[in-house]
Design a protein around this motif. Sequence first.
Motif, PDB file in Angstrom:
ATOM      1  N   LEU A   1      -6.587  -0.415 -17.440  1.00 54.26           N
ATOM      2  CA  LEU A   1      -5.919   0.392 -16.433  1.00 54.26           C
ATOM      3  C   LEU A   1      -5.724   1.819 -16.963  1.00 54.26           C
TER       4      LEU A   1
ATOM      5  N   LYS B   1      -0.779   8.127  -6.550  1.00 61.03           N
ATOM      6  CA  LYS B   1      -1.651   6.951  -6.484  1.00 61.03           C
ATOM      7  C   LYS B   1      -3.116   7.352  -6.553  1.00 61.03           C
ATOM      8  N   GLU B   2      -3.473   8.422  -5.855  1.00 65.59           N
ATOM      9  CA  GLU B   2      -4.865   8.881  -5.876  1.00 65.59           C
ATOM     10  C   GLU B   2      -5.247   9.395  -7.255  1.00 65.59           C
TER      11      GLU B   2
ATOM     12  N   THR C   1      -3.502   0.487 -10.291  1.00 65.95           N
ATOM     13  CA  THR C   1      -4.532   1.269 -10.976  1.00 65.95           C
ATOM     14  C   THR C   1      -4.052   1.754 -12.342  1.00 65.95           C
TER      15      THR C   1
ATOM     16  N   GLY D   1      -4.721  -6.549  -7.119  1.00 70.99           N
ATOM     17  CA  GLY D   1      -5.945  -5.844  -6.755  1.00 70.99           C
ATOM     18  C   GLY D   1      -5.828  -4.337  -6.711  1.00 70.99           C
ATOM     19  N   GLU D   2      -6.226  -3.748  -5.576  1.00 70.96           N
ATOM     20  CA  GLU D   2      -6.312  -2.302  -5.441  1.00 70.96           C
ATOM     21  C   GLU D   2      -4.953  -1.612  -5.514  1.00 70.96           C
ATOM     22  N   HIS D   3      -3.880  -2.371  -5.409  1.00 71.24           N
ATOM     23  CA  HIS D   3      -2.548  -1.770  -5.463  1.00 71.24           C
ATOM     24  C   HIS D   3      -2.161  -1.373  -6.885  1.00 71.24           C
TER      25      HIS D   3
ATOM     26  N   SER E   1       0.809  -1.216   0.000  1.00 71.74           N
ATOM     27  CA  SER E   1       0.000   0.000   0.000  1.00 71.74           C
ATOM     28  C   SER E   1       0.846   1.272   0.000  1.00 71.74           C
TER      29      SER E   1
ATOM     30  N   LYS F   1      -6.059   6.907 -10.134  1.00 67.05           N
ATOM     31  CA  LYS F   1      -7.311   6.161 -10.085  1.00 67.05           C
ATOM     32  C   LYS F   1      -8.327   6.726 -11.076  1.00 67.05           C
ATOM     33  N   ASP F   2      -8.013   7.884 -11.639  1.00 65.31           N
ATOM     34  CA  ASP F   2      -8.947   8.602 -12.510  1.00 65.31           C
ATOM     35  C   ASP F   2      -8.305   8.849 -13.862  1.00 65.31           C
TER      36      ASP F   2
END
Length: 242
Positions: free
Chosen positions: A167, A202-203, A147, A143-145, A120, A206-207
Amino acid sequence: MKKIDLHIHTIPSSVSDSHFDFDISKLKEYVSTMGIDGIAITNHNVFDKNQYLTIKAMLVDITVFPGIEVDLCNGHILVITDELDIDDFDKRTNMVTSNIHTATDSLDLPTFESIFTDLSKYLLIPHYDKKPHIPKDVILKLGEHITAGEVNSPKKFIYCRKDKNSLVPVYFSDGRFTSAIHDFQPRQTFIEVGDLSVHALKEALKDRQKVALDGSDKNLIDINTGELKISSGLSVVLGRRS
């Protein structure tokens, strides 16, 4: 918008790279010429703490992240961290180096997870639409790691950016900066982020609306060292008469 290149080589791998002589002055010229805000040093299966600190000291006007490009499940993945984590990162990347001895060696997922125990805190970017790519089942297991994924052309970047099932794409130089280089290619990614930190990146990653190939218009592509811009919605022929 910040302009980033998070895939830069400064040490030739003894098992997977052709030899090259890194030139720090050429890297400085690249960063200045291309107007880059942040880079990551990501050598194949090795992290050299002392060299990283030297490079960071020479590039005081931009953000320089510690990183490594790891052979994982017969593909490549970038593992990038913040500078404050450098001592712990140094120990963990030494374990990567000790596991890679030949060009065919590659970590399996359990070994990778046993080395980087808290995934993370890292920015993980696999080769996605780029060889050698990380298998899709490995990406799913991470997984969530995961993006964002690295692609190898503007065309693939645009395709992935439009595809909601892919992705979020990033496009980097994968550069090896030597004195022989005279022209720099626009192989960077613009990202809509306030500050350059691993958490912020990282945030933002995600977009898919927060990444672009051009800092002013998400539908333009830089060519000729960024001096010309073309639209991704047009077919363009460049030649003597054009």
